[in-house]
Design an enzyme around this catalytic site. Structure first.
Site, PDB file in Angstrom:
ATOM      1  N   PRO A   1       1.714   7.743  -0.633  1.00 50.95           N
ATOM      2  CG  PRO A   1       2.243   9.876   0.177  1.00 50.95           C
ATOM      3  CD  PRO A   1       1.571   8.589   0.566  1.00 50.95           C
ATOM      4  N   GLY A   2       4.375   7.113  -1.059  1.00 48.86           N
ATOM      5  CA  GLY A   2       5.718   6.609  -1.349  1.00 48.86           C
ATOM      6  C   GLY A   2       6.789   6.947  -0.336  1.00 48.86           C
ATOM      7  N   GLY A   3       6.397   7.508   0.813  1.00 49.35           N
ATOM      8  CA  GLY A   3       7.406   7.872   1.812  1.00 49.35           C
ATOM      9  C   GLY A   3       8.221   6.665   2.261  1.00 49.35           C
TER      10      GLY A   3
ATOM     11  CB  CYS B   1      -0.881   0.002   1.240  1.00 46.51           C
ATOM     12  SG  CYS B   1      -2.102  -1.300   1.260  1.00 46.51           S
ATOM     13  CB  ALA B   2       3.606   1.980  -2.290  1.00 41.63           C
TER      14      ALA B   2
ATOM     15  CB  CYS C   1      -0.219   6.473  11.169  1.00 41.68           C
ATOM     16  SG  CYS C   1      -1.488   6.991  10.050  1.00 41.68           S
TER      17      CYS C   1
ATOM     18  CG  ASP D   1      -7.630  -4.372  -4.405  1.00 40.87           C
ATOM     19  OD1 ASP D   1      -7.066  -4.559  -3.305  1.00 40.87           O
ATOM     20  OD2 ASP D   1      -8.868  -4.317  -4.533  1.00 40.87           O
TER      21      ASP D   1
ATOM     22  CD  GLU E   1      -1.935   3.891  -3.501  1.00 45.22           C
ATOM     23  OE1 GLU E   1      -1.368   3.705  -2.415  1.00 45.22           O
ATOM     24  OE2 GLU E   1      -3.168   4.118  -3.593  1.00 45.22           O
TER      25      GLU E   1
HETATM   26  C1  SAM Z   1      -1.289   4.663   4.986  1.00 43.98           C
HETATM   27  S1  SAM Z   1      -1.211   4.939   3.289  1.00 43.98           S
HETATM   28  C2  SAM Z   1       0.403   4.372   2.909  1.00 43.98           C
HETATM   29  C3  SAM Z   1       1.465   5.407   3.163  1.00 43.98           C
HETATM   30  C4  SAM Z   1       2.804   5.025   2.542  1.00 43.98           C
HETATM   31  N1  SAM Z   1       3.284   3.754   3.039  1.00 43.98           N
HETATM   32  C5  SAM Z   1       3.863   6.073   2.799  1.00 43.98           C
HETATM   33  O1  SAM Z   1       4.678   5.922   3.707  1.00 43.98           O
HETATM   34  O2  SAM Z   1       3.889   7.072   2.047  1.00 43.98           O
HETATM   35  C6  SAM Z   1      -2.195   3.649   2.638  1.00 43.98           C
HETATM   36  C7  SAM Z   1      -2.240   3.608   1.140  1.00 43.98           C
HETATM   37  O3  SAM Z   1      -2.928   2.406   0.762  1.00 43.98           O
HETATM   38  C8  SAM Z   1      -3.660   2.641  -0.410  1.00 43.98           C
HETATM   39  N2  SAM Z   1      -4.660   1.563  -0.517  1.00 43.98           N
HETATM   40  C9  SAM Z   1      -5.906   1.523  -0.001  1.00 43.98           C
HETATM   41  N3  SAM Z   1      -6.486   0.338  -0.295  1.00 43.98           N
HETATM   42  C10 SAM Z   1      -5.589  -0.370  -0.998  1.00 43.98           C
HETATM   43  C11 SAM Z   1      -5.606  -1.659  -1.589  1.00 43.98           C
HETATM   44  N4  SAM Z   1      -6.689  -2.451  -1.496  1.00 43.98           N
HETATM   45  N5  SAM Z   1      -4.507  -2.079  -2.265  1.00 43.98           N
HETATM   46  C12 SAM Z   1      -3.419  -1.284  -2.379  1.00 43.98           C
HETATM   47  N6  SAM Z   1      -3.355  -0.041  -1.839  1.00 43.98           N
HETATM   48  C13 SAM Z   1      -4.411   0.393  -1.152  1.00 43.98           C
HETATM   49  C14 SAM Z   1      -4.217   4.030  -0.182  1.00 43.98           C
HETATM   50  O4  SAM Z   1      -4.608   4.622  -1.405  1.00 43.98           O
HETATM   51  C15 SAM Z   1      -3.027   4.738   0.489  1.00 43.98           C
HETATM   52  O5  SAM Z   1      -2.231   5.345  -0.500  1.00 43.98           O
END
Ligand code: SAM
Length: 457
Positions: A264-266, A261-262, A391, A318, A286
């Site tokens: 925005p990529g941090g 679930c990457a 988080c 997904d 993502e």
């Molecule tokens: C908590 S954020 C991740 C933050 C990221 N790891 C970072 O450090 O920048 C969760 C992410 O999961 C994505 N997401 C939600 N459902 C998902 C799915 N079923 N499969 C893949 N990504 C998903 C969201 O769009 C969001 O960008």
């Protein structure tokens, strides 16, 4: 900002730039906006006691002006006369002249007491509820009023702190109202943080890449890709996955890592830098295409600044119905699952977030988190490790999700996550195998980290 569902941390810098504000004016605008949004729970209770009309019957702009006025009167050094007069002028401008008498009268009543006196006056009127003991409900409702958190979040924090709640709940809520320092992460393999840190910056306490700025704008550092804004707790989550022990066997190929679930990529950015020295490769997935673009941009900028080989690939996917291979032999050596969550561990960054979520949002999030975690443990190779990261500290999204999923998977074991972060104190509460960071203990967001390993065959 409130009724258009915008986010202050995104919208405000743009508005400040558009209006040409800088220096002290920009700082004051930010303080007033953040403080008013955060303090809304407390201010509404005070305003309700000073108004002869129910607050929910007011025009939204009038209510916003009253909150802004209450913030200035109760929590800033702006003088009472100036706070009331500017609020009346603002009410005329945004809601018409007929509102000015009402706004004037309400705020003059607010100005008759300081914040402590209002809290003293209002607290006993709070109802007890929610299946807690009367004493707990009384304490939690008082804390909700004093620290301007919805009561359900106070109860969720109490749950998350476990036995430590009696000692720490108040500090945990207070930390949600303090603005965090700007923390950055230097890119591993690039220029070390000591070279990047401007005067006055301080190194992070545990991540070797972290440093914090006391003031100033980080955009010069981030534009080059040499560093990015990232909470130290988020850095520790990526570091924990990279450090987790994984048995290797003769003839093993270089490791393959997945950030499921990457966007925005941090964390992908940090993981790519940690993967590169050992020849590991990273796949960042993502679900939302526009967020996958952000991942690609973040990674490319960082990799070019550090001349890192292109060890990564970004994919729109997904995580629940993955295009990559799953059992029986798995595919990945390490998987980061940083799930979508309520974000209740990052309230200090998002002043309005506490009012936008409700307890009713949690079950659907927990279902999604469980589905994603099942999918993640399905794609690790024997001996491979999954880091489940949130988080939020809320047990329904953290420990409950992990224990539910592990209960249904015989070959998955829970590793000792705090053991891979041995320098970080006080991680083990309440469950000793899970790492829980807290703003009031660690100065980071309330990041939860669990490490799961698929047993080697
Ligand atoms: C908590 S954020 C991740 C933050 C990221 N790891 C970072 O450090 O920048 C969760 C992410 O999961 C994505 N997401 C939600 N459902 C998902 C799915 N079923 N499969 C893949 N990504 C998903 C969201 O769009 C969001 O960008």
């Amino acid at each position: 900002m409130t009724h258009r569902e915008a986010y202050a941390n995104l919208l405000l810098p743009r508005l400040i730039a558009e209006r040409g504000l800088s220096g002290r004016d920009a700082a004051l605008t930010t303080e007033l906006t953040y403080g008013t949004l955060r303090g809304q729970g407390t201010y509404d209770a005070v305003l309700a006691a000073c108004s002869d009309r129910p607050l929910d019957k007011l025009d939204p702009p009038v209510l916003l002006v009253l909150r802004l006025g209450a913030h200035q009167l109760l929590n800033t050094r702006v003088g009472a006369y100036a706070a009331v007069a500017t609020s009346v002028d603002l009410a005329k401008a945004v809601a018409g002249p007929r509102t000015s008498g009402y706004v004037n009268a309400v705020l003059r009543r607010v100005a008759t007491r300081d914040l402590d006196a209002w809290l003293e006056l209002l607290a006993p009127a709070l109802p007890a509820a929610r299946g807690q003991t009367a004493a707990e409900a009384d304490t939690d409702d008082r804390l909700a009023l004093r620290y301007s958190h919805p009561a359900w979040i106070v109860a969720a924090y109490r749950d998350a702190l476990g036995e430590a709640a009696d000692q720490e709940l108040e500090a945990a809520l207070a930390a949600g109202n303090a603005r965090p320092r700007v923390t950055l992460a230097a890119f591993p393999g690039g220029r070390p943080r000591e070279e990047l840190m401007p005067a006055g910056a301080e190194p992070g306490r545990w991540s070797p890449y972290a440093f914090t700025l006391t003031s100033g704008d980080p955009s010069g550092l981030t534009a080059s890709g040499a560093a990015a804004v990232q909470d130290e707790g988020s850095q520790l989550a990526a570091i924990a996955l990279a450090r987790a022990p994984r048995p290797t066997r003769a003839g093993d190929r270089p490791e393959l890592w997945l950030d499921m679930c990457a966007g925005p990529g941090g964390k992908s950015r940090l993981l790519a830098g940690l993967a590169a020295p050992d020849g590991a490769r990273l796949l960042a997935a993502e679900i939302h295409p526009h967020r996958a673009v952000l991942v690609q941009q973040n990674m490319a900028r960082a990799a070019s600044s550090a001349a890192v080989p292109p060890v990564y690939q970004v994919l729109v996917a997904d995580g629940r119905v993955p295009p990559w291979r799953s059992r029986p032999d798995g595919e990945f050596d390490r998987v980061l699952l940083d799930v979508p969550c309520s974000g209740l561990g990052a309230l200090r960054r998002r002043p309005e977030a506490r009012w936008r979520k409700s307890a009713a949002d949690i079950p659907a999030l927990a279902d999604l988190q469980r589905a994603l975690l099942r999918s993640a443990v399905d794609v690790v190779r024997p001996g491979g490790v999954v880091a489940y990261v949130t988080c939020t500290p809320v047990p329904a999204e953290t420990s409950d999700v992990v224990t539910d999923v592990v209960r249904g998977a015989d070959d998955i074991e829970i590793l000792d996550a705090p053991a891979v972060l041995p320098d970080v104190p006080e991680l083990r509460s309440p469950n000793p195998l899970f790492a829980q960071l807290w703003p009031h203990r660690h100065g980071t967001d309330a990041i939860f980290i669990a490490l799961l390993r698929r047993r080697a065959q």
